[in-house]
Scaffold this active site. Structure first.
Site, PDB file in Angstrom:
ATOM      1  N   CYS A  42      -5.039  42.072 -11.679  1.00  0.00           N
ATOM      2  CA  CYS A  42      -4.119  41.111 -10.594  1.00  0.00           C
ATOM      3  C   CYS A  42      -4.386  41.504  -9.169  1.00  0.00           C
ATOM      4  CB  CYS A  42      -2.755  41.271 -10.908  1.00  0.00           C
ATOM      5  SG  CYS A  42      -1.619  40.144  -9.910  1.00  0.00           S
ATOM      6  N   ASP A  44      -2.395  41.737  -6.902  1.00  0.00           N
ATOM      7  CA  ASP A  44      -1.276  42.523  -6.420  1.00  0.00           C
ATOM      8  C   ASP A  44      -1.780  43.578  -5.822  1.00  0.00           C
ATOM      9  OD1 ASP A  44       1.175  44.015  -6.210  1.00  0.00           O
ATOM     10  OD2 ASP A  44       2.149  42.538  -7.466  1.00  0.00           O
ATOM     11  N   ARG A  46      -0.238  46.334  -5.064  1.00  0.00           N
ATOM     12  CA  ARG A  46       0.109  47.681  -5.907  1.00  0.00           C
ATOM     13  C   ARG A  46      -0.414  48.127  -7.018  1.00  0.00           C
ATOM     14  NH1 ARG A  46       5.890  44.938  -6.242  1.00  0.00           N
ATOM     15  NH2 ARG A  46       4.485  43.355  -7.178  1.00  0.00           N
ATOM     16  N   HIS A  98       0.250  43.351 -15.345  1.00  0.00           N
ATOM     17  CA  HIS A  98       1.343  44.520 -14.761  1.00  0.00           C
ATOM     18  C   HIS A  98       2.783  43.980 -14.801  1.00  0.00           C
ATOM     19  CE1 HIS A  98       1.918  42.589 -10.630  1.00  0.00           C
ATOM     20  NE2 HIS A  98       0.889  42.060 -10.912  1.00  0.00           N
ATOM     21  N   CYS A 101       4.932  41.132 -12.308  1.00  0.00           N
ATOM     22  CA  CYS A 101       3.649  40.425 -11.732  1.00  0.00           C
ATOM     23  C   CYS A 101       4.406  38.981 -11.033  1.00  0.00           C
ATOM     24  CB  CYS A 101       2.838  39.937 -12.632  1.00  0.00           C
ATOM     25  SG  CYS A 101       1.428  38.928 -12.049  1.00  0.00           S
TER      26      CYS A 101
HETATM   27 CO    CO Z   1       0.461  40.263 -10.672  1.00  0.00          CO
END
Ligand code: CO
Length: 211
Positions: A42, A44, A46, A98, A101
């Site tokens: 992803c 993302d 993080r 994850h 998400c």
């Molecule tokens: Co995500």
């Protein structure tokens, strides 16, 4: 506003740290890349791929997008996969979803977000495919977590069904496709225990007979 000074300072420190540990660090790595793994993850912030698995530049080929999708007709994903499998000859493809998400959460809701709704449509398809299992989970958090897992598993299958992976298996190239989920709260990876490494494991409708 125009110069992101802090990032250049960080870069300078990073270069110094790496070269103090190994003088030829960058020269050595610039000559070739030889990654064993392709990571589909992803976007993302993080979920930093290399850091999570402790790999250095040159050791992990990466493709990241919103909600770690691998739509089977997406040229970006297909191009990355082909280069990784056919040219770099990675041994493992890892799809890493994850928990927490945002893309998966948005796909469970009916808010109009715009263009991204069309991208997230792939996750709605996963929901529709597993509706009875998901709807049976009364706890919304549990349902959300399960959809993260099912979405990851679906992308694993999408990868296995490509001509790229089936051709690799047909020529006896060693290649395994894995599904993992990362936990933002603990930093730990969870193996979903789905690992495909041969065409025989695929459902018959997706199997392509290779000459
Ligand atoms: Co995500």
């Amino acid at each position: 506003m125009r110069d992101l000074k802090i990032l250049f300072e960080n870069n300078q420190k990073w270069v110094e740290k790496k070269t103090s540990e190994h003088l030829d660090y960058f020269k050595h790595r610039s000559e070739q890349q030889d990654p064993l793994y392709l990571w589909i993850g992803c976007s993302d912030s993080r979920v930093p791929a290399n850091e999570i698995v402790g790999l250095e530049p040159g050791e992990l080929f990466v493709c990241r997008n919103v909600a770690n999708l691998f739509p089977h007709t997406d040229f970006n994903c297909l191009s990355v996969l082909e280069y990784a499998v056919s040219i770099l000859r990675v041994k493992h493809v890892i799809v890493c979803g994850h928990y927490g998400c945002g893309g998966v959460k948005a796909a469970m809701e009916d808010n109009h977000l715009g263009l991204v709704d069309n991208w997230l449509r792939h996750i709605r398809d996963v929901y529709a495919l597993h509706r009875s299992e998901l709807d049976a989970l009364d706890d919304l958090k549990a349902r959300y977590r399960r959809l993260v897992e099912l979405n990851t598993l679906q992308q694993v299958l999408n990868i296995c069904h490509t001509t790229i992976v089936q051709e690799a298996w047909a020529r006896k190239q060693k290649l395994a496709v894995h599904g993992w989920v990362y936990n933002l709260e603990t930093g730990k990876l969870h193996d979903l225990n789905c690992c495909y490494s041969a065409g025989e494991q695929l459902e018959s409708i997706y199997k392509i007979k290779m000459g």
